[in-house]
Scaffold this active site. Structure first.
Site, mmCIF file in Angstrom:
data_model
loop_
_atom_site.group_PDB
_atom_site.id
_atom_site.type_symbol
_atom_site.label_atom_id
_atom_site.label_comp_id
_atom_site.label_asym_id
_atom_site.label_seq_id
_atom_site.Cartn_x
_atom_site.Cartn_y
_atom_site.Cartn_z
ATOM 1 N N ASP A 1 0.856 -1.190 0.000
ATOM 2 C CA ASP A 1 0.000 0.000 0.000
ATOM 3 C C ASP A 1 0.892 1.241 0.000
ATOM 4 O OD1 ASP A 1 -2.044 1.846 0.470
ATOM 5 O OD2 ASP A 1 -2.977 0.693 2.057
ATOM 6 N N PHE B 1 -10.661 -0.526 -0.243
ATOM 7 C CA PHE B 1 -10.339 -1.311 0.949
ATOM 8 C C PHE B 1 -10.783 -2.741 0.675
ATOM 9 C CE2 PHE B 1 -10.735 -3.044 5.205
ATOM 10 C CZ PHE B 1 -9.447 -2.793 5.637
ATOM 11 N N VAL B 2 -9.804 -3.634 0.541
ATOM 12 C CA VAL B 2 -10.078 -5.001 0.128
ATOM 13 C C VAL B 2 -9.823 -5.988 1.258
ATOM 14 C CG1 VAL B 2 -9.648 -4.564 -2.318
ATOM 15 C CG2 VAL B 2 -7.753 -5.254 -0.855
ATOM 16 N N ASP C 1 -7.532 -8.771 5.853
ATOM 17 C CA ASP C 1 -8.575 -8.638 6.859
ATOM 18 C C ASP C 1 -9.051 -7.204 7.045
ATOM 19 O OD1 ASP C 1 -7.318 -7.701 9.971
ATOM 20 O OD2 ASP C 1 -6.068 -7.778 8.187
ATOM 21 N N ARG D 1 -10.488 -12.885 6.501
ATOM 22 C CA ARG D 1 -9.329 -13.567 5.903
ATOM 23 C C ARG D 1 -9.747 -14.846 5.183
ATOM 24 N NH1 ARG D 1 -4.753 -11.099 7.945
ATOM 25 N NH2 ARG D 1 -4.880 -10.286 10.051
#
Length: 187
Positions: free
Chosen positions: A106, A160-161, A167, A173
């Site tokens: 990120d 936001f994945v 998680d 997860r």
């Protein structure tokens, strides 16, 4: 409410992930097949656990595996920019080829910290294998060590994945795919 109902959109389905992981494993196998020392794959706990497990089963080489934990998110959705290593390696990586296996790159802060950490431990090269890469959020450029390479599964837009090891607040997860979490879940 079903776990899957929290997902706004599936970005990378299970079969697409499996195919790309196989391709990455083939690239790593090819790149390291002539090395005298087997590479050490260092999974970044906990997010990379599923990716690492699938990746190492497809690499056709002797490899060593270890884990490191670097925390920079806590229970939020944005990196705090100050990663810290909270669990270190048990293997000695001095004079070895290290491949840091990440779920997602990120801002680049955690990855830069990990690369510097592996270099300080004497790794002869440090490569990175990340499932997802979010270049739009990059704040720190990564500098690989020695003949290190950057292996990237998929480029990811700024969402936001979760899923496939990634998680939100230690949940999601176990999704077999990677999807965009609905904003109402984390806001």
């Amino acid at each position: 409410m079903s776990l899957h109902s929290h997902i706004e959109q599936v970005l990378f389905p299970e079969d697409q992930i499996a195919e790309r992981v196989s391709q990455l494993a083939s690239e790593i196998t090819n790149d390291f097949k002539d090395e005298s020392q087997p590479p050490v794959l260092v999974g970044v706990a906990t997010g990379a656990c599923l990716f690492l497990a699938d990746l190492i089963r497809r690499i056709d080489l002797l490899v060593s595996v270890d884990f490191v934990r670097a925390d920079s998110y806590g229970s939020g959705t944005i990196s705090n920019g100050a990663p810290r290593i909270s669990l270190d390696l048990k293997l000695d990586v001095k004079a070895k080829h290290v491949i840091v296996v990440e779920d997602i790159v990120d801002t680049g802060s955690t990855l830069s910290c990990l690369i510097a950490h592996m270099e300080s431990k004497g790794a002869s090269s440090v490569s990175v294998c990340t499932l997802l890469d979010k270049p739009a959020r990059r704040k720190v450029e990564t500098k690989l060590v020695g003949q290190g390479k950057f292996y990237r599964g998929f480029e990811c837009r700024d969402h936001f994945v979760v899923g496939y090891g990634m998680d939100f607040a230690e949940m999601y997860r176990n999704l077999p795919y990677i999807g965009i979490l609905k904003p109402e879940i984390y806001n």
